[in-house]
Structure formats: C-alpha cells, structure tokens
Design a protein around this motif. Structure first.
Motif, PDB file in Angstrom:
ATOM      1  N   ASN A   6      -5.789   6.110   5.753  1.00 41.87           N
ATOM      2  CA  ASN A   6      -5.878   4.774   6.035  1.00 41.87           C
ATOM      3  C   ASN A   6      -5.203   3.765   5.334  1.00 41.87           C
ATOM      4  OD1 ASN A   6      -8.639   5.209   7.544  1.00 41.87           O
ATOM      5  ND2 ASN A   6      -8.832   6.368   5.430  1.00 41.87           N
ATOM      6  N   PHE A   7      -4.650   2.769   6.059  1.00 37.81           N
ATOM      7  CA  PHE A   7      -3.652   2.005   5.243  1.00 37.81           C
ATOM      8  C   PHE A   7      -3.771   0.663   5.949  1.00 37.81           C
ATOM      9  CE2 PHE A   7      -1.294   4.596   8.153  1.00 37.81           C
ATOM     10  CZ  PHE A   7      -0.528   3.561   8.959  1.00 37.81           C
ATOM     11  N   LYS A   8      -3.132  -0.457   5.472  1.00 37.36           N
ATOM     12  CA  LYS A   8      -2.981  -2.024   6.230  1.00 37.36           C
ATOM     13  C   LYS A   8      -1.438  -2.240   5.949  1.00 37.36           C
ATOM     14  CE  LYS A   8      -4.449  -4.511   2.060  1.00 37.36           C
ATOM     15  NZ  LYS A   8      -5.346  -5.374   1.458  1.00 37.36           N
ATOM     16  N   LEU A   9      -0.928  -3.007   6.994  1.00 41.74           N
ATOM     17  CA  LEU A   9       0.351  -3.349   7.094  1.00 41.74           C
ATOM     18  C   LEU A   9       0.336  -4.818   7.503  1.00 41.74           C
ATOM     19  CD1 LEU A   9       2.162  -0.612   9.522  1.00 41.74           C
ATOM     20  CD2 LEU A   9       1.939  -0.833   6.976  1.00 41.74           C
ATOM     21  N   PRO A  10       1.378  -5.554   6.963  1.00 44.38           N
ATOM     22  CA  PRO A  10       1.596  -6.922   7.387  1.00 44.38           C
ATOM     23  C   PRO A  10       1.827  -6.794   9.048  1.00 44.38           C
ATOM     24  CG  PRO A  10       3.002  -6.363   5.587  1.00 44.38           C
ATOM     25  CD  PRO A  10       2.379  -5.224   5.932  1.00 44.38           C
ATOM     26  N   PHE A  11       1.102  -8.075   9.631  1.00 45.55           N
ATOM     27  CA  PHE A  11       0.988  -7.927  11.172  1.00 45.55           C
ATOM     28  C   PHE A  11       2.345  -7.856  11.790  1.00 45.55           C
ATOM     29  CE2 PHE A  11       1.942 -12.516   9.901  1.00 45.55           C
ATOM     30  CZ  PHE A  11       2.420 -13.024  11.079  1.00 45.55           C
ATOM     31  N   GLU A  12       3.369  -8.282  11.152  1.00 47.69           N
ATOM     32  CA  GLU A  12       4.596  -8.368  11.767  1.00 47.69           C
ATOM     33  C   GLU A  12       5.387  -6.906  11.554  1.00 47.69           C
ATOM     34  OE1 GLU A  12       6.431 -11.733  10.619  1.00 47.69           O
ATOM     35  OE2 GLU A  12       6.148 -12.725  12.663  1.00 47.69           O
ATOM     36  N   GLN A  13       4.990  -6.091  10.742  1.00 45.68           N
ATOM     37  CA  GLN A  13       5.689  -4.885  10.245  1.00 45.68           C
ATOM     38  C   GLN A  13       5.517  -3.780  11.543  1.00 45.68           C
ATOM     39  OE1 GLN A  13       5.104  -3.404   6.520  1.00 45.68           O
ATOM     40  NE2 GLN A  13       6.104  -1.492   6.770  1.00 45.68           N
ATOM     41  N   SER A  14       6.294  -2.969  11.714  1.00 42.89           N
ATOM     42  CA  SER A  14       6.346  -1.707  12.841  1.00 42.89           C
ATOM     43  C   SER A  14       5.667  -0.507  12.176  1.00 42.89           C
ATOM     44  CB  SER A  14       7.758  -1.500  13.157  1.00 42.89           C
ATOM     45  OG  SER A  14       7.830  -0.322  13.847  1.00 42.89           O
TER      46      SER A  14
END
Length: 506
Positions: A6-14
């Motif tokens: 489980n992780f989160k990414l900045p909305f523009e990161q691929s």
C-alpha cells in the motif's frame, strides 16, 4: 508468496515510473485498488492517489460452475442490471431464461428518448426508465456501491469481460458513463441470446398468474401467457402499475423511505475550483466530485447530495405524460461544461403503502402543470439558487444549461411541500460552509428529482429471497426495494439466482 503493498503517490506521478524505480524486479504487478484523496486541495495541499498493488500479477481463481440439468426456465421481468445479471448467473449454471422487457434495445430506445427531450413526445413504455439496461443507463453509469458482498468483484469483472475499461475492476468509485454502459449492456444481451436465453423487447407484463398463494406465470400485453416455477420481478423503481397489481392480489407490500428534491447545476469549472483549488486545471484530476449531507436534529430529517454527475447533464426522465422528473448523467469522459447533483430531503415510511407514490405523483404533476402554464410542457422548471434562498424572483436571466429539454424560470418552491423547501434552504446554507462558493451567481436549481429510489418494498424472506406471501415470486433489485444503484441491483439478481439454484438441486 504473493506480496501486497500500500502506498500513495502525488497525483501527477506515474505509477509505472514509481514501480520501475522501487520494485524493478516485479514487472508484472496487479492494481487491486486506486482512489483519489483531494480533500486538502482547496487549502493548497497536493492531491494524492492511494494504491493497493499485488506484486506479481495474480490471476484470479475463476469460479467453477457445475451445469445443472433441469427443465426449469425462469422468467425474468425487466432487463435492467438486476434482471440481466440474474440471467448471466443462470447461464453460468447452464440454465436458460426468458427475459421480458417493456422497452426497446439500448441503442434503439435513444430514438424515443430524443423525441421526448427535444419535442416532449413521451413513449410510456420506452423512455429513460424503461428499456434494455433500465434507468441506470441514463444516470451516469456509476458502479459505486456501499454494500458488502463477495459478488461485487464478480460484477466488476463481468463488466470488464463485456468491454468496460480494465480500471473498472480496481477503481474505488468506477464510472462507465452513459455512453459506454449502453454498449456493454447490448453486448451482455447479445451474449445471453447466443447462449439460448430469450429476450422479448417491447413486451409488457400486464399481470402475474396466480394459483392460490403461488405465482406460476405471466400475462403479456400481446395476450400470450408464459409459465414458470421461478418468476424474478426486476421491474425497476418506476413501474407503478405493477405495485397496484401486486396489492390487488394481496402480495405483501410495505411503504419505504425515499427522498425528493431538485438538481443543482454549476459551471463545471466552478466545482473544479472549489474542490481542487489551484490544481483544478490538471489533466490528472478530471472533473471534481463532491458528497454533501446535513442532518436536521430538530426534524430528524437528512438532506444530502445524490447521484453527483461531474461534467454531466441534467435530463428530463419522467414516465408519465402529465408529470416532469429530472435526473443527472455524464459520459465516460465527464467533459461537459457543467456539473450537477441531486439535492434531496429524506421522507420516511408512510402509514399508507401508496403514500410515498402519491407524494411523487403530486410533485411531478405540479412541475408539469407549471411547464404547461409558463412554458411549453417540455422545458424543466428552474430558478437561481440565490432566488430560491431569498424567495424572490429577480430580473437576472438563467444561464445556459446542460439539459437537452431546456429550462424555464419559475418559482420552484410551489412544486414542493413547505417542509421540503425549508429543509433544502437550511441545508444549502450548511453546504456553502463546507464548499464556499456553492451558492453562487450562476448556480441553478432544476426541479423536481423524485425517483431517487422506490417508495415501496415488495417484502421477501431474508434467506430464500422469495416473496413472504407468494411462492415462486422473487422480488429483485431497485423496484422491489432491495438495491440502490447498478452494482447493488446486479448483486441482488445474482443472490436471487443462488437461492433458486439451491431450491432446484434440493
């Protein structure tokens, strides 16, 4: 051993770039869930996507179905998601069904709907609520559901099988759009017909056939009679004639809570700005959504947004020639210039079984009468939100609307009971606090939204899902009072089939 992360990414990161850098040895991963968190965007906090990913793609174990030898041929009344997914589940067991639909095929019913939107000519058997795919075909194609069931993933996987984007299987709030779901539904019925199921279009069930306290068949508007030990009743929330027929034949019914109100429409850019702040123009976010609710402690009533359609349209969706109803939809791209949502007030169970139905009819008729008196009988009653709040009609013109039927300016408060108007006004004040700018210059209220759900429940046994008063009758999905959207209706149809299978093999 399979590993889940489980992780989160900045909305523009691929995602592909992230996985390539951090997990280069796992080239064949599977997305289990993806959801957007933009709650902090209005305050300048960057939106993020939350992911659940399975390292090494895990091929889902395909459910194995044993074909059942039986002469039973269930009759399914209604080709909405409840009826169609019931037929698909029967097909898994090698059992064929007869599906009866009062309207036309999904693509063909558009001709009748276009006449209604553009000219006000209503086909009472073939419209936004009736026809292949049911009412869900013209309410945004949302697959959001709050129910907990092992069948939810099964439904999503079937949608993908019949042409939905692969993301449908893992997005937290999947959305097909009214344009894509029409194509998918047609593929489902083509598949069913190719596997021996009979689909009768433009055919209405006028009556059920009774043998004491058992339903044994159906009478069609053609005069033909069909018989079966298993009748799945999936007529949708607007088939009022069927409710009256059931009541006259002493099928157990009870009143059910529902909600009424109106649609609020904003310029899409305004909602995008409110919800996404300075990031609102990003191509990675798309049209912004919102969900609002307000509970009035004094009256113990809730007012809430419902069926929010980002980048969508407001549609005229009535089924009676002397009534007007509105609904919302959007296409897959959600790229119209407007965003809309229902704002509705809950109405609790009525003492009389048909009390809720009468409330719906009274509101819808008043809207139609206003349109006939002040416009053309086709255009939808509307007013600016600020006019609704002040109780005074101004000289300001209504802005352009998404509705293909058009709108006309009038005092929509005269359509509703006074308590509904007051609850909407109080709630709008609270909603503007949560989303500053929600009550703004170009915000319009279009009325009335009355078909949020069925106001009646066809009572069934909790285990067998069979009518408590009549054997052989299986009330299904929204029209029966047991579902609240495309996914939950589909799941309900599947659950009923599982109950029927147990009965067949016992």
């Amino acid at each position: 051993m399979k590993k889940q992360i489980n992780f989160k990414l900045p909305f523009e990161q691929s995602l592909e770039q992230y996985m390539g850098i951090n997990y280069p040895e796992y080239t064949d991963y599977q997305i289990l869930q993806k959801s957007l968190d933009a709650r902090g965007a209005p305050r300048g906090k960057e939106p993020v996507y939350h992911y659940t990913v399975l390292l090494d793609k895990d091929e889902r174990q395909k459910e194995v179905f044993k074909h059942i030898e039986t002469n039973a041929r269930p009759i399914i009344i209604g080709a909405g998601p409840g009826g169609l997914f019931a037929a698909l589940r029967l097909s898994e067991y090698g059992i064929k069904s007869t599906i009866i639909e009062r309207g036309d095929r999904a693509q063909d019913r558009m001709k009748a709907i276009s006449k209604y939107w553009r000219k006000g000519i209503l086909d009472e058997d073939n419209n936004v609520c009736y026809g292949e795919g049911g009412a869900g075909l013209f309410s945004d194609g949302k697959l959001i559901t709050r129910i907990k069931s092992d069948f939810v993933q099964y439904v999503m996987d079937l949608f993908v099988k019949f042409g939905a984007p692969e993301e449908t299987a893992y997005l937290s709030n999947p959305h097909l759009g009214s344009n894509k779901i029409r194509q998918i539904i047609s593929k489902i019925t083509d598949y069913l017909k190719s596997h021996g199921h009979e689909v009768l279009y433009n055919t209405r069930v006028d009556e059920l056939i009774y043998d004491d306290n058992k339903v044994v068949g159906v009478c069609l508007n053609t005069g033909e009679k069909l018989y079966s030990d298993y009748i799945i009743l999936a007529t949708g929330h607007s088939a009022k004639e069927m409710y009256h027929h059931l009541y006259e034949n002493k099928v157990e019914l009870r009143s059910k809570g529902f909600a009424v109100g109106c649609r609020i429409e904003h310029p899409r850019e305004k909602i995008d700005q409110i919800q996404h702040g300075k990031f609102y123009k990003s191509e990675y976010l798309g049209a912004a959504k919102y969900k609002l609710n307000f509970y009035n402690k004094e009256t113990a009533k809730g007012t809430y947004s419902f069926c929010m359609c980002p980048g969508g349209y407001v549609l005229s969706s009535g089924t009676d020639k002397d009534g007007i109803v509105v609904n919302g939809m959007s296409n897959y791209a959600r790229n119209s210039r407007w965003s809309n949502s229902a704002l509705v007030v809950s109405i609790e169970n009525q003492e009389n079984v048909f009390g809720g139905l009468r409330i719906q009819e009274q509101i819808e008729k008043k809207a139609f009468q206003l349109s006939m008196k002040e416009s053309d009988g086709r255009s939808l009653p509307a007013m600016l939100v600020k006019e609704f709040m002040s109780g005074k009609i101004s000289d300001q013109n209504l802005p352009k609307t998404s509705s293909p039927s058009g709108i006309f300016k009038t005092d929509i408060t005269q359509i509703f009971p006074n308590d509904i108007v007051e609850h909407l006004r109080n709630a709008l004040v609270e909603f503007d606090k949560k989303m500053p700018g929600f009550i703004e210059e170009d915000a319009v209220l279009i009325a009335p939204e009355t078909r949020t759900s069925a106001p009646i429940t066809i009572v069934r046994d909790k285990k067998s899902l069979e009518s408590v008063s009549h054997q052989g009758l299986y009330p299904c999905a929204e029209g029966a009072g047991y579902a609240g959207g495309i996914t939950s209706a589909a799941v309900d149809g599947i659950k009923i089939v599982e109950s029927i299978i147990k009965k067949i093999v016992s």
